[in-house]
Design an enzyme around this catalytic site. Structure first.
Site, PDB file in Angstrom:
ATOM      1  N   PRO A 228       2.830  -2.669  -2.365  1.00  0.00           N
ATOM      2  CG  PRO A 228       3.842  -0.688  -3.052  1.00  0.00           C
ATOM      3  CD  PRO A 228       2.531  -1.270  -2.661  1.00  0.00           C
ATOM      4  CG  HIS A 229       5.061  -7.002  -0.206  1.00  0.00           C
ATOM      5  ND1 HIS A 229       3.915  -6.943  -0.976  1.00  0.00           N
ATOM      6  CD2 HIS A 229       5.448  -8.298  -0.202  1.00  0.00           C
ATOM      7  CE1 HIS A 229       3.621  -8.151  -1.419  1.00  0.00           C
ATOM      8  NE2 HIS A 229       4.536  -8.995  -0.971  1.00  0.00           N
ATOM      9  CB  ALA A 230      10.816  -5.802  -1.345  1.00  0.00           C
TER      10      ALA A 230
END
Length: 153
Positions: free
Chosen positions: A65-67
């Site tokens: 998960p990344h942002a």
């Protein structure tokens, strides 16, 4: 760049419990918010938006998960070995037990995205993944990633 460059010493968690994907993302957002002195809701919203584009469960029991966030000044990573694998809607439909959260600055060049690809290759490597899964505690996980290059291999 090494995994150490992305992970703070307290950003490695062994035996994390989560009831599902949403609860896991919320927990990771809360931990990252504390470490970075940011708002957990902002981090969670960015992660959920990214997941809406397609699952970051990349297969082989790994999720990334990344942002990108305006408030993040340098790449931040958090590695978690889950106590029990959970459904993350991964591309191979396998449950996930290794999770690497990566928060990136909004204003950055290609290096952070290269880091994301390199982390993915490292965690999906069967030998590396097996070693991470065999670690008995957070110190063991930290030792496994300490100084590891994010190069091509």
């Amino acid at each position: 760049m090494t995994l150490d460059d992305l992970l703070a010493s307290d950003s490695v968690i062994h035996g994390l419990r989560a009831s599902g994907k949403a609860a896991l993302l919320e927990d990771l957002a809360r931990r990252a918010a504390r470490a970075l002195d940011l708002d957990a809701d902002d981090i969670l919203a960015a992660l959920v938006r990214r997941e809406g584009l397609g699952s970051t469960g990349i297969g082989a029991g790994v999720a990334l998960p990344h942002a990108r966030l305006d408030a993040v000044r340098r790449p931040y990573g958090l590695l978690a070995r889950l106590r029990e694998p959970l459904d993350f809607e991964a591309v191979d439909e396998r449950p996930v037990d290794l999770v690497f959260l990566l928060l990136l600055p909004t204003e950055s060049g290609g290096e952070p995205l290269n880091a994301l690809a390199r982390v993915a290759r490292r965690l999906r490597d069967p030998e590396n993944a097996a070693a991470l899964r065999a670690a008995r505690n957070a110190a063991g996980l930290s030792a496994l990633v300490s100084g590891r290059s994010l190069g091509t291999g």
